[in-house]
Write a protein that holds these residues in place. Sequence first.
Motif, PDB file in Angstrom:
ATOM      1  N   THR A  70      26.133  21.935 -29.097  1.00  0.00           N
ATOM      2  CA  THR A  70      24.913  22.686 -29.402  1.00  0.00           C
ATOM      3  C   THR A  70      24.140  22.038 -30.551  1.00  0.00           C
ATOM      4  O   THR A  70      22.937  21.768 -30.424  1.00  0.00           O
ATOM      5  CB  THR A  70      25.259  24.148 -29.755  1.00  0.00           C
ATOM      6  N   TRP A 111      16.654  24.116 -28.758  1.00  0.00           N
ATOM      7  CA  TRP A 111      17.882  24.902 -28.578  1.00  0.00           C
ATOM      8  C   TRP A 111      18.058  25.400 -27.151  1.00  0.00           C
ATOM      9  O   TRP A 111      19.159  25.811 -26.758  1.00  0.00           O
ATOM     10  CB  TRP A 111      17.885  26.082 -29.553  1.00  0.00           C
ATOM     11  N   ALA A 154      21.673  26.012 -24.880  1.00  0.00           N
ATOM     12  CA  ALA A 154      21.821  27.442 -24.570  1.00  0.00           C
ATOM     13  C   ALA A 154      21.815  27.687 -23.065  1.00  0.00           C
ATOM     14  O   ALA A 154      22.606  28.491 -22.549  1.00  0.00           O
ATOM     15  CB  ALA A 154      20.715  28.247 -25.246  1.00  0.00           C
TER      16      ALA A 154
END
Length: 196
Positions: free
Chosen positions: A55, A69, A73
Amino acid sequence: MDHSELRALLELIGMLFTDPRTGVLIALLLAAAVSDYRSFRIPNWLTVGGLVFGTVYNILEPPVHGAGWMFPASGIATGFGLMFPFYLMRAVGAGDVKLLAMAGAFLGWNDTLYALLFSFVVGGVAALAFAAYHGLMRRLLDNTRMLLCYLTLSAIGGQRPTVQLAPSQSAGKLAFGVSIAAATIGEVVARQLGFI
């Protein structure tokens, strides 16, 4: 294949291991496969640590311009969301769900979907080979038929499927984390070589 084509192929594969994104992912998948094969367990430190690394790395160095992000995700959500129903049916373990979610942090949603599909193919082939080697093919096919009938009847009746085989009915236990690792590494290599 001549010498220059072989060299180019080796360079493409070598790039997988020198790139932190794919190099770390492959190392984590191999560690998970060994652990699952030996003990039928995938440690949380491995899956959670990999999820955090994937991540953070993909946020700081997005593989797609402007992904931010959303890239990791979406991969985590795809891996977790598509594997969790199989965990509820006791077809896979919690470690398998977390392993595919961890891989999703590195791959994004699209490649995670391919990795999941490849995992089921690899797992199916492994189950057939295991059953054939141990003389359990008939039991495996009977269990598969019973499972499909039960799931169909549960869907028609609008009930949550709860299938539990007695240990004496089982055709055996396989470490599905090995299939996830092999399939995901195969997906990464196939994508690098332009097959996907």
